[in-house]
Design an enzyme around this catalytic site. Structure first.
Site, PDB file in Angstrom:
ATOM      1  CE1 TYR A  49      -4.175  -1.542  -0.295  1.00 34.88           C
ATOM      2  CE2 TYR A  49      -3.106  -3.207   1.061  1.00 34.88           C
ATOM      3  CZ  TYR A  49      -4.139  -2.820   0.227  1.00 34.88           C
ATOM      4  OH  TYR A  49      -5.120  -3.720  -0.102  1.00 34.88           O
ATOM      5  CG  HIS A  90     -14.620  -1.368  -1.894  1.00 38.88           C
ATOM      6  ND1 HIS A  90     -14.582  -1.873  -3.178  1.00 38.88           N
ATOM      7  CD2 HIS A  90     -15.707  -1.933  -1.309  1.00 38.88           C
ATOM      8  CE1 HIS A  90     -15.593  -2.708  -3.358  1.00 38.88           C
ATOM      9  NE2 HIS A  90     -16.288  -2.753  -2.241  1.00 38.88           N
ATOM     10  CG  ASN A 107     -17.661  -1.993 -18.021  1.00 35.55           C
ATOM     11  OD1 ASN A 107     -16.723  -1.353 -17.548  1.00 35.55           O
ATOM     12  ND2 ASN A 107     -17.867  -3.265 -17.721  1.00 35.55           N
TER      13      ASN A 107
END
Length: 240
Positions: free
Chosen positions: A58, A111, A205
């Site tokens: 991260y 998230h 998309n």
């Protein structure tokens, strides 16, 4: 002045939105995220097993984020939220800040956020741009180790679901931008909207998602091209 056809637009965005800015996702290469298995870097079990690896992963993502810029789809959604006469709720599965840098405000990050860490000892969330290690002390309580990425890992409950479901039940237009249709609960949002019975639904998309059949309208291609065009239509009250 044209009167908007819609009063409340909910936009769900996924990894495909930020991929056009150069951010890779684990779905790009058969379950690998920048050459790491998801099971090794994005689960509570991975963090318990090898916290140093997870922290390094991260830290690298944070550094990468500073080198990319919002694309035309991010800035168009920011414009929609600022200029639309009704309400626009932006919900994202992405952990980057590109929507905010594109001019959006009050983005619901279901998230979590890459530029935040959370203390497992006192549960305080801190804005964070530097590296974080097991030796880094929590600015609030001083405990170390304890700071972990404020990311919702696989097996954990997404954030802000009550607020999201309230918006889904109230909207009259639902847009899904750059999502795979595979990750729940977000993959079920379009079905939730359809249950209310009156909202129009559009999928944007690169290619049809796993849930494409649930949408009333499909616009397939690059988000950076399609989203600005749709936003222009919505602001003029011309969208279907």
């Amino acid at each position: 002045m044209n009167v908007p056809r819609y009063g409340h637009i909910v936009v769900l965005s996924g990894a495909g939105l930020s991929a056009e800015s150069g951010l890779s996702t684990f779905r790009d290469n058969g379950g690998l995220w920048d050459n790491h298995r998801v099971e090794d870097v994005a689960t509570p079990e991975a963090y318990a097993r090898n916290p140093d690896l997870v922290q390094r992963f991260y830290n690298e993502r944070r550094a990468k984020l500073s080198s990319v810029q919002p694309n035309a789809a991010h800035t168009a959604l920011g414009r929609l939220q600022r200029e639309f006469e009704g309400q626009v709720t932006l919900v994202t599965q992405n952990v980057d800040d590109l929507l905010e840098r594109g001019g959006a405000r009050d983005v619901i990050h279901m998230h979590g956020e890459l530029l935040k860490v959370r203390c497992t000892a006192c549960n305080t969330v801190h804005g964070w741009r530097e590296d974080c290690t097991e030796a880094t002390r929590c600015p609030a309580c001083g405990v170390a180790p304890g700071l972990r990425p404020d990311i919702v890992w696989f097996g954990e409950m997404p954030y802000h679901l009550d607020r999201i479901y309230a918006a889904l039940g109230d909207c009259d237009l639902f847009l899904s931008v750059g999502t795979s249709g595979n990750v729940y609960p977000a993959a079920g949002f379009v079905a939730e909207v359809r249950r209310a019975g009156y909202a129009h639904t559009i999928e944007i998309n690169l290619e049809p998602s796993a849930g494409v059949s649930y949408f009333a309208e499909h616009r397939h291609g690059k988000a950076g091209e399609i989203v600005p065009e749709l936003v222009e239509q919505l602001l003029k009250g011309e969208a279907s």
